[in-house]
Design a protein around this motif. Structure first.
Motif, PDB file in Angstrom:
ATOM      1  N   ASN A 134       6.642  -0.257   5.800  1.00 39.66           N
ATOM      2  CA  ASN A 134       6.197  -0.258   4.412  1.00 39.66           C
ATOM      3  C   ASN A 134       7.105   0.604   3.539  1.00 39.66           C
ATOM      4  O   ASN A 134       7.303   0.303   2.363  1.00 39.66           O
ATOM      5  N   ARG A 191       5.863  -7.570   8.107  1.00 39.68           N
ATOM      6  CA  ARG A 191       6.110  -6.940   9.406  1.00 39.68           C
ATOM      7  C   ARG A 191       7.404  -6.128   9.434  1.00 39.68           C
ATOM      8  O   ARG A 191       8.162  -6.181  10.404  1.00 39.68           O
ATOM      9  N   LYS A 221       0.846  -1.188   0.000  1.00 32.95           N
ATOM     10  CA  LYS A 221       0.000   0.000   0.000  1.00 32.95           C
ATOM     11  C   LYS A 221       0.889   1.248   0.000  1.00 32.95           C
ATOM     12  O   LYS A 221       1.950   1.266   0.619  1.00 32.95           O
ATOM     13  N   LYS A 278       3.401  -0.509   8.938  1.00 33.18           N
ATOM     14  CA  LYS A 278       4.197  -1.714   8.685  1.00 33.18           C
ATOM     15  C   LYS A 278       3.477  -2.545   7.643  1.00 33.18           C
ATOM     16  O   LYS A 278       2.246  -2.566   7.583  1.00 33.18           O
ATOM     17  N   HIS A 279       4.247  -3.225   6.827  1.00 30.44           N
ATOM     18  CA  HIS A 279       3.666  -4.100   5.812  1.00 30.44           C
ATOM     19  C   HIS A 279       2.923  -5.222   6.514  1.00 30.44           C
ATOM     20  O   HIS A 279       3.417  -5.795   7.488  1.00 30.44           O
ATOM     21  N   LYS A 280       1.721  -5.563   6.029  1.00 32.14           N
ATOM     22  CA  LYS A 280       0.871  -6.537   6.720  1.00 32.14           C
ATOM     23  C   LYS A 280       1.464  -7.937   6.755  1.00 32.14           C
ATOM     24  O   LYS A 280       1.332  -8.649   7.735  1.00 32.14           O
ATOM     25  N   GLU A 281       2.103  -8.364   5.677  1.00 27.74           N
ATOM     26  CA  GLU A 281       2.594  -9.743   5.603  1.00 27.74           C
ATOM     27  C   GLU A 281       4.016  -9.897   6.144  1.00 27.74           C
ATOM     28  O   GLU A 281       4.346 -10.897   6.758  1.00 27.74           O
TER      29      GLU A 281
END
Length: 142
Positions: A38, A35, A24, A30-33
């Motif tokens: 981002n 961690r 995103k 933080k990136h969802k997958e």
């Protein structure tokens, strides 16, 4: 931008595992997958894109990254993986074969064709309604 070796390795492993990655366009989360921040994911992908290892598509505030053949080779070398390992997006899915149907078995008195002769005989019977001599006339008037 400086990205720690541990975070870079996590990002590259996630990218190589599936062959694709989505991020995103929000630099404060933080990136969802994975961690990791981002921003680090986007900047690492920007670096790979400038070297031609991935393709980038941006749509509806999301970045979509896809590995190229050169990128697969680079990540294999970087992650010390053998040549036989490929991303999940490159693997062929073994689909079960479609069931083969043989010709329809002909059984007496069963199935769809059980009443065909009776149906044909009924259609030969006289129909209800007007006979063949009926000729309607339409006179155009109000």
């Amino acid at each position: 931008m400086l990205i720690s070796k541990q975070n870079r390795k996590l990002i590259y492993e996630a990218l190589f595992k599936d062959g694709v990655l989505v991020a995103k366009k929000d630099f404060n989360i933080k990136h969802k997958e994975i961690r990791v921040p981002n921003l680090e994911v986007i900047m690492a992908m920007k670096s790979l894109n400038s070297r031609g290892y991935i393709t980038t598509i941006f749509s509806w505030q999301y970045f979509y990254y896809t590995l190229t053949e050169e990128g697969i080779e680079y990540l294999r070398q970087y992650l010390n993986l053998p040549a036989g390992i490929v991303p999940n997006s490159m693997k062929r899915v073994a689909r079960p074969a479609a069931p083969r149907f043989s010709a329809r078995p002909e059984r007496e008195g069963a199935g769809f064709g059980q009443g065909r002769d009776e149906y044909r005989r009924r259609s030969a019977a006289p129909k209800e309604g007007a006979d063949g001599s009926f000729r309607p006339q339409f006179r155009g008037g109000f």
